[in-house]
Design a protein around this motif. Structure first.
Motif, PDB file in Angstrom:
ATOM      1  N   ALA A 125       0.831  -1.205   0.000  1.00 59.48           N
ATOM      2  CA  ALA A 125       0.000   0.000   0.000  1.00 59.48           C
ATOM      3  C   ALA A 125       0.864   1.252   0.000  1.00 59.48           C
ATOM      4  CB  ALA A 125      -0.933  -0.008   1.212  1.00 59.48           C
ATOM      5  N   THR A 126       1.989   1.205   0.698  1.00 64.78           N
ATOM      6  CA  THR A 126       2.916   2.340   0.710  1.00 64.78           C
ATOM      7  C   THR A 126       3.486   2.578  -0.682  1.00 64.78           C
ATOM      8  OG1 THR A 126       3.507   1.942   3.024  1.00 64.78           O
ATOM      9  CG2 THR A 126       5.048   3.246   1.705  1.00 64.78           C
ATOM     10  N   GLY A 127       3.872   1.491  -1.360  1.00 61.89           N
ATOM     11  CA  GLY A 127       4.388   1.626  -2.717  1.00 61.89           C
ATOM     12  C   GLY A 127       3.350   2.182  -3.674  1.00 61.89           C
ATOM     13  N   LEU A 128       2.113   1.716  -3.544  1.00 63.36           N
ATOM     14  CA  LEU A 128       1.056   2.203  -4.431  1.00 63.36           C
ATOM     15  C   LEU A 128       0.770   3.675  -4.166  1.00 63.36           C
ATOM     16  CD1 LEU A 128      -1.090   1.797  -6.561  1.00 63.36           C
ATOM     17  CD2 LEU A 128      -2.626   0.916  -4.784  1.00 63.36           C
ATOM     18  N   LEU A 129       0.728   4.059  -2.896  1.00 66.16           N
ATOM     19  CA  LEU A 129       0.488   5.463  -2.576  1.00 66.16           C
ATOM     20  C   LEU A 129       1.600   6.342  -3.145  1.00 66.16           C
ATOM     21  CD1 LEU A 129      -1.110   7.680  -1.152  1.00 66.16           C
ATOM     22  CD2 LEU A 129       0.120   7.117   0.961  1.00 66.16           C
ATOM     23  N   ALA A 130       2.842   5.913  -3.007  1.00 65.97           N
ATOM     24  CA  ALA A 130       3.965   6.682  -3.561  1.00 65.97           C
ATOM     25  C   ALA A 130       3.849   6.808  -5.069  1.00 65.97           C
ATOM     26  CB  ALA A 130       5.289   6.009  -3.193  1.00 65.97           C
ATOM     27  N   LEU A 131       3.491   5.718  -5.723  1.00 69.26           N
ATOM     28  CA  LEU A 131       3.324   5.736  -7.174  1.00 69.26           C
ATOM     29  C   LEU A 131       2.251   6.724  -7.589  1.00 69.26           C
ATOM     30  CD1 LEU A 131       3.698   4.598 -10.047  1.00 69.26           C
ATOM     31  CD2 LEU A 131       2.164   2.727  -9.398  1.00 69.26           C
ATOM     32  N   MET A 132       1.130   6.709  -6.893  1.00 66.65           N
ATOM     33  CA  MET A 132       0.038   7.634  -7.210  1.00 66.65           C
ATOM     34  C   MET A 132       0.458   9.090  -7.001  1.00 66.65           C
ATOM     35  SD  MET A 132      -3.283   5.760  -5.550  1.00 66.65           S
ATOM     36  CE  MET A 132      -4.017   4.280  -6.251  1.00 66.65           C
ATOM     37  N   LEU A 133       1.122   9.361  -5.897  1.00 65.94           N
ATOM     38  CA  LEU A 133       1.519  10.737  -5.587  1.00 65.94           C
ATOM     39  C   LEU A 133       2.504  11.275  -6.620  1.00 65.94           C
ATOM     40  CD1 LEU A 133       2.013  10.407  -1.723  1.00 65.94           C
ATOM     41  CD2 LEU A 133       0.144  11.604  -2.884  1.00 65.94           C
ATOM     42  N   LEU A 134       3.502  10.481  -6.977  1.00 65.74           N
ATOM     43  CA  LEU A 134       4.512  10.934  -7.933  1.00 65.74           C
ATOM     44  C   LEU A 134       3.915  11.115  -9.320  1.00 65.74           C
ATOM     45  CD1 LEU A 134       7.478   8.675  -6.776  1.00 65.74           C
ATOM     46  CD2 LEU A 134       7.284  11.156  -6.485  1.00 65.74           C
ATOM     47  N   THR A 135       2.934  10.297  -9.660  1.00 64.05           N
ATOM     48  CA  THR A 135       2.275  10.431 -10.958  1.00 64.05           C
ATOM     49  C   THR A 135       1.335  11.635 -10.969  1.00 64.05           C
ATOM     50  OG1 THR A 135       2.355   8.022 -11.206  1.00 64.05           O
ATOM     51  CG2 THR A 135       0.889   9.221 -12.681  1.00 64.05           C
TER      52      THR A 135
END
Length: 444
Positions: free
Chosen positions: A234-244
């Protein structure tokens, strides 16, 4: 209807649809009723707001109207005895909460739509419909099926929820890890639909969907046990969403065309989102360095985006690092789009010919995907094979569904004018100067 009123209704629908449906579903335990009465409330707004004006609190107006319509429906359907009585009990309890109090209802609705009793394609479609507010036609386009087929699929999914007695509630704490993978996968797909909307004539980007996906992913992450594999995903997905999402303000030009990553105004990127995303990526990498497992798919994708976000200029991009990360992802995920994205990185670090050689190996698996033809067109144009590039662009335009992406492809194809003479000194046409391709596997 004036344009201002129409815009207000459209905005309220984007912002309030999921909250209204979720609140009604929790109160009445009937997803069909919740969805139908929410739609009727918006239809009433279309009838009344042009004459009465937009109310001071449009979301509360829609919520109350939908709630009252649900009560009226239940009064008329005497055959629904128990629910009929429950409706009156709820009605006697006072008007529905207008804000805040039902904030978590959307998360409950996500877990309901993503129940393991439903097949994955039904989970995705149902969540896009009732949480994302997409029309059946839009969802059908995304799944490449007929609208009637998708309507039937959604109806079966809702019937399954009723027959199985799936509750409109968060699972118990001990059940969360088993449900997390499916929920995160669906939230990622909702984000992707907002990032590059499929078949949308007016909204090539859907910030309402990307924003809601980010909000819900934060909530899911907070629910999961610290130190767990699911929390790390979930942390990785959140980071991916934020950076995108940080690039959203620079991704579409004033004339509605998609802007490639290397051509974007990086000053327009949201630094707060980037800083938060980079912090999450660092925490993931540090956990791996401590021996706490390996990077998963979402964490690798977020690390790739972190490389792009950390480059002050396109030429500063660490392509070797990106290739290494895509190689890691290839070992986890056999999706050919991953290899396609890696090919683009190879073309940057080595040559267009090297990238094109990798792309050629994917023809059988990706011939029906516009990203394959887009990448091939751009690489062909870089090495001066303009006629082949034009044919590839034609195929990409035929397959693409997003208006901004189509506009971008038409623009790129237009720069391949065969009538433009070659430079006598080099033999290269101006339209064949090196350009960097864009694929769905690579951020834009």
């Amino acid at each position: 209807m004036t344009s201002d009123v129409a815009a207000a209704i459209s905005r309220v629908h984007r912002e309030e649809w999921a909250r209204v449906v979720a609140g009604l579903a929790r109160r009445f335990g009937d997803l069909d009723l919740a969805e139908e009465m929410s739609a009727e409330a918006f239809a009433t707004a279309v009838e009344r707001w042009p004459a009465d004006g937009v109310p001071p609190n449009p979301g509360a107006w829609i919520t109350t109207t939908a709630y009252r319509k649900a009560i009226d429906r239940l009064r008329r359907e005497a055959r629904r005895g128990e629910l009929h009585q429950e409706a009156f009990m709820l009605a006697d309890a006072g008007a529905p909460d207008e804000t805040g109090a039902i904030e978590d209802d959307r998360l409950r609705l996500v877990f309901t739509c993503c129940h393991p009793a439903l097949p994955m394609d039904a989970r995705v479609a149902l969540t896009l419909r009732v949480v994302g507010g997409l029309t059946v036609a839009e969802i059908a386009h995304a799944f490449l099926v007929q609208e009637t087929t998708m309507g039937q699929r959604l109806s079966r999914a809702k019937a399954r929820i009723r027959s199985a007695g799936i509750p409109f509630a968060l699972p118990q704490q001990e059940d969360l890890p088993d449900r997390a993978d499916g929920v995160l996968a669906v939230l990622y797909l909702i984000f992707n639909e907002g990032y590059l909307a499929s078949g949308s004539a007016s909204d090539p980007l859907r910030p309402d969907l990307t924003g809601e996906a980010i909000r819900l992913t934060r909530l899911v992450r907070d629910l999961l046990p610290a130190g767990s594999r699911e929390r790390a995903e979930a942390t990785g997905l959140l980071a991916l969403m934020l950076l995108t999402e940080a690039r959203a303000g620079a991704r579409v030009s004033s004339d509605g065309a998609l802007v490639r990553l290397d051509e974007q105004d990086r000053a327009a990127w949201d630094r707060a989102l980037i800083d938060e995303g980079l912090s999450l990526v660092r925490s993931s990498v540090e956990a791996v360095d401590r021996g706490e497992g390996a990077l998963d798919r979402y964490q690798i994708l977020s690390a790739i985006n972190a490389v792009h976000a950390s480059a002050a200029r396109p030429r500063d991009t660490d392509w070797a690092r990106i290739i290494a990360l895509y190689s890691d992802l290839e070992r986890l995920d056999g999706n050919p789009l991953v290899t396609l994205a890696k090919a683009i990185a190879v073309s940057e670090l080595e040559s267009a010919e090297a990238g094109l050689a990798i792309v050629a190996t994917l023809a059988d698996r990706l011939d029906g995907h516009h990203a394959f033809h887009t990448s091939r067109a751009e690489l062909l144009s870089r090495i001066g094979r303009s006629d082949e590039a034009r044919t590839a662009y034609d195929r990409a335009i035929e397959l693409a569904g997003n208006t901004a992406e189509i506009a971008h492809l038409v623009l790129r194809r237009g720069r391949l004018a065969a009538s433009v003479p070659s430079d006598p000194a080099t033999g290269v046409k101006p339209s064949d100067r090196p350009t960097r391709p864009i694929t769905q596997g690579e951020p834009s």
